[in-house]
Design a protein around this motif. Sequence first.
Motif, short mmCIF file in Angstrom:
data_model
loop_
_atom_site.label_atom_id
_atom_site.label_comp_id
_atom_site.label_asym_id
_atom_site.label_seq_id
_atom_site.Cartn_x
_atom_site.Cartn_y
_atom_site.Cartn_z
N THR A 14 43.07 40.76 50.63
CA THR A 14 44.34 41.20 50.24
C THR A 14 44.43 42.60 50.33
OG1 THR A 14 44.07 41.43 47.93
CG2 THR A 14 44.80 39.32 48.65
N GLY A 15 43.27 43.26 51.03
CA GLY A 15 43.10 44.68 50.80
C GLY A 15 43.61 45.44 51.94
N TYR A 16 43.60 46.69 52.10
CA TYR A 16 44.22 47.50 53.33
C TYR A 16 43.87 46.91 54.64
CZ TYR A 16 45.52 51.13 56.46
OH TYR A 16 46.14 51.67 57.59
N ILE A 17 42.39 46.81 54.96
CA ILE A 17 42.02 46.40 56.23
C ILE A 17 41.91 44.83 56.31
CG2 ILE A 17 39.40 46.47 56.25
CD1 ILE A 17 41.70 47.41 59.08
N THR A 36 40.14 35.65 46.47
CA THR A 36 40.73 36.59 45.78
C THR A 36 40.63 36.84 44.42
OG1 THR A 36 42.96 37.69 45.69
CG2 THR A 36 42.98 35.46 45.74
N ARG A 37 40.93 37.82 43.69
CA ARG A 37 40.96 37.93 42.24
C ARG A 37 41.96 36.90 41.64
NH1 ARG A 37 40.60 43.68 41.26
NH2 ARG A 37 41.53 43.59 42.88
N LYS A 47 50.63 42.30 45.87
CA LYS A 47 49.64 41.55 46.36
C LYS A 47 50.19 40.16 46.10
CE LYS A 47 45.40 39.46 44.51
NZ LYS A 47 44.17 39.64 43.59
N SER A 112 31.20 44.66 54.45
CA SER A 112 32.07 45.77 54.46
C SER A 112 31.61 46.99 54.97
CB SER A 112 32.76 45.93 53.16
OG SER A 112 33.83 46.35 53.24
N PHE A 114 32.69 49.13 58.82
CA PHE A 114 34.01 49.02 59.32
C PHE A 114 34.35 50.72 59.08
CE2 PHE A 114 34.62 44.82 57.31
CZ PHE A 114 34.44 44.35 58.78
N LYS A 134 25.99 51.01 51.74
CA LYS A 134 26.13 50.18 52.76
C LYS A 134 24.86 49.73 53.34
CE LYS A 134 31.33 51.11 53.56
NZ LYS A 134 32.16 51.06 54.32
N ASN A 154 34.93 52.71 63.51
CA ASN A 154 35.30 54.11 63.19
C ASN A 154 36.70 54.21 62.56
OD1 ASN A 154 33.04 55.22 64.68
ND2 ASN A 154 33.80 54.16 66.69
N PHE A 156 40.07 54.17 60.98
CA PHE A 156 41.59 53.23 60.99
C PHE A 156 42.44 54.25 61.45
CE2 PHE A 156 39.90 50.57 57.08
CZ PHE A 156 38.86 50.18 57.69
N PHE A 160 44.48 57.43 59.43
CA PHE A 160 44.34 58.57 59.72
C PHE A 160 45.50 59.36 60.39
CE2 PHE A 160 39.95 57.73 58.54
CZ PHE A 160 39.43 59.07 58.30
N1 LIG Z 1 37.00 53.49 59.05
C1 LIG Z 1 38.28 53.97 58.31
O1 LIG Z 1 38.78 54.81 58.50
C2 LIG Z 1 38.12 53.29 56.82
C3 LIG Z 1 39.31 53.52 56.02
C4 LIG Z 1 39.29 52.90 54.63
C5 LIG Z 1 38.40 52.23 54.45
N2 LIG Z 1 37.52 51.85 55.12
C6 LIG Z 1 36.33 50.69 54.80
O2 LIG Z 1 37.07 49.50 54.99
C7 LIG Z 1 36.41 48.78 53.96
C8 LIG Z 1 37.55 48.20 53.17
O3 LIG Z 1 38.34 49.10 52.44
P1 LIG Z 1 39.95 48.95 52.18
O4 LIG Z 1 40.48 50.29 51.79
O5 LIG Z 1 40.57 48.21 53.09
O6 LIG Z 1 39.66 48.09 50.70
P2 LIG Z 1 40.84 47.94 49.34
O7 LIG Z 1 42.17 47.94 50.04
O8 LIG Z 1 40.79 49.28 48.70
O9 LIG Z 1 40.07 46.81 48.75
C9 LIG Z 1 40.04 45.56 49.39
C10 LIG Z 1 39.76 44.23 48.22
O10 LIG Z 1 38.82 44.38 47.36
C11 LIG Z 1 39.25 43.29 46.38
N3 LIG Z 1 38.35 43.66 45.22
C12 LIG Z 1 37.61 42.93 45.03
N4 LIG Z 1 36.87 43.47 43.40
C13 LIG Z 1 37.96 44.64 43.39
C14 LIG Z 1 38.01 45.28 42.26
N5 LIG Z 1 36.99 45.25 41.17
N6 LIG Z 1 38.88 46.19 42.25
C15 LIG Z 1 39.59 46.67 43.17
N7 LIG Z 1 39.50 45.45 44.50
C16 LIG Z 1 38.73 44.68 44.31
C17 LIG Z 1 40.85 43.30 46.23
O11 LIG Z 1 41.13 42.12 46.82
P3 LIG Z 1 41.45 40.79 45.67
O12 LIG Z 1 42.54 41.42 44.84
O13 LIG Z 1 42.12 39.98 46.44
O14 LIG Z 1 40.35 40.28 45.09
C18 LIG Z 1 41.10 44.36 47.33
O15 LIG Z 1 42.42 44.02 47.79
C19 LIG Z 1 35.40 49.43 52.99
O16 LIG Z 1 34.05 49.26 53.70
C20 LIG Z 1 35.88 50.80 53.39
O17 LIG Z 1 34.71 51.73 53.25
C21 LIG Z 1 37.21 52.29 56.32
#
Ligand SMILES: NC(=O)c1ccc[n+]([C@@H]2O[C@H](COP(=O)([O-])OP(=O)(O)OC[C@H]3O[C@@H](n4cnc5c(N)ncnc54)[C@H](OP(=O)(O)O)[C@@H]3O)[C@@H](O)[C@H]2O)c1
Length: 318
Positions: A14-17, A36-37, A47, A112, A114, A134, A154, A156, A160
């Motif tokens: 349910t997160g961003y990516i 999902t939580r 959500k 995770s 990415f 990681k 690389n 997103f 960016f």
């Molecule tokens: N390359 C890039 O430009 C870039 C940019 C941003 C992030 N990333 C990487 O992409 C990956 C995912 O990042 P994201 O930003 O997509 O993640 P996010 O949206 O912040 O979170 C992903 C999901 O983690 C779950 N989660 C489980 N336990 C949690 C907790 N205690 N608190 C909050 N959320 C929890 C939640 O899903 P549920 O509520 O459904 O459980 C949440 O939706 C990471 O490895 C990050 O470093 C890369």
Amino acid sequence: MEANKNRILVFGGTGYIGKYMVKASISLGYPTFVYTRPINSETPISKIQLCKEFNSIGVTLVEGELEHDKIVAVIKQVDIVICTFAYPQVMEQLKIIDAIKVAGNIKRFLPSDFGVEEDRVKPLPPFQAFLDKKRKIRREIETSGIPYTFVSANCFGAYFVNFLLHPYDDNKKDITVYDNGETKAILNYEEDIAMYTIKVANDPRAHNRIVVYRPSKNIVTQNELISLWERKNGQKFNKVFVPEEDIINLSQILPPPQNIPVSIVHSVFVKGDLVNFELGEDDLEASQLYPDYNYTSIDQLLDKFIVDPPPPASAAFE
Ligand SMILES: NC(=O)c1ccc[n+]([C@@H]2O[C@H](COP(=O)([O-])OP(=O)(O)OC[C@H]3O[C@@H](n4cnc5c(N)ncnc54)[C@H](OP(=O)(O)O)[C@@H]3O)[C@@H](O)[C@H]2O)c1
């Protein structure tokens, strides 16, 4: 959906990516599960709506915390596990690794990652500490003998573009440029990152390999990105350059976790960590693995911000 297709479970779906991964998995016809939580009174409405949307497109939602027995039971029902937990939850993946070991049936795990190719960069200490976690997860997966694919997606792209250009702010005349704006970075549209990820997760060629997403049309400097954007919306911006020493200084004086984004900016837009290593024989590159997949170029991504903007990222960078 075809009966013989791999079943894919996404943690963090349910997160961003994660939501892009889930939709890509469904669109490619894979039976798709999201762990999902539990939804409660604190759960954001966004959500709840997303979970309804997932239900309507055929996703199987499983609610729970990361209790060992429960995640083992879910993992036993699928073939592939993808985790898209955010940075603070990276070490929580040890629980998923333990469960995968016990379940014993998983054909591929994608942790995770990415982002940058974390085994081949040496960024400023705050980002280094982020990547060390990681890396620990990668080493644990290798030691456990779990079949894996490690993905370096690389930047997103939409995330960016939002951060660098602020395309939603019509009154913005200034654009911040890190260092001299001449360092090459790689910005990949989130939908493509997700499609490539579902493809590599199912691809025997990517078994126990690192896949880097480095399509040639998405390698771009900040100055090139700004020029492209100026041409598209007919506006000239005032560039405000931030010298490297200011970025390094910020990485030293800001408290955690605010010191991480500036250190990422330094790695990506000053040092050029996304492009400053050659892809060797052991590396796989996504656009070469799937030459028939028509990815969104950075030029086309900017068009989306004019015609049909992707939602703004609620990013750590904002
Ligand atoms: N390359 C890039 O430009 C870039 C940019 C941003 C992030 N990333 C990487 O992409 C990956 C995912 O990042 P994201 O930003 O997509 O993640 P996010 O949206 O912040 O979170 C992903 C999901 O983690 C779950 N989660 C489980 N336990 C949690 C907790 N205690 N608190 C909050 N959320 C929890 C939640 O899903 P549920 O509520 O459904 O459980 C949440 O939706 C990471 O490895 C990050 O470093 C890369």
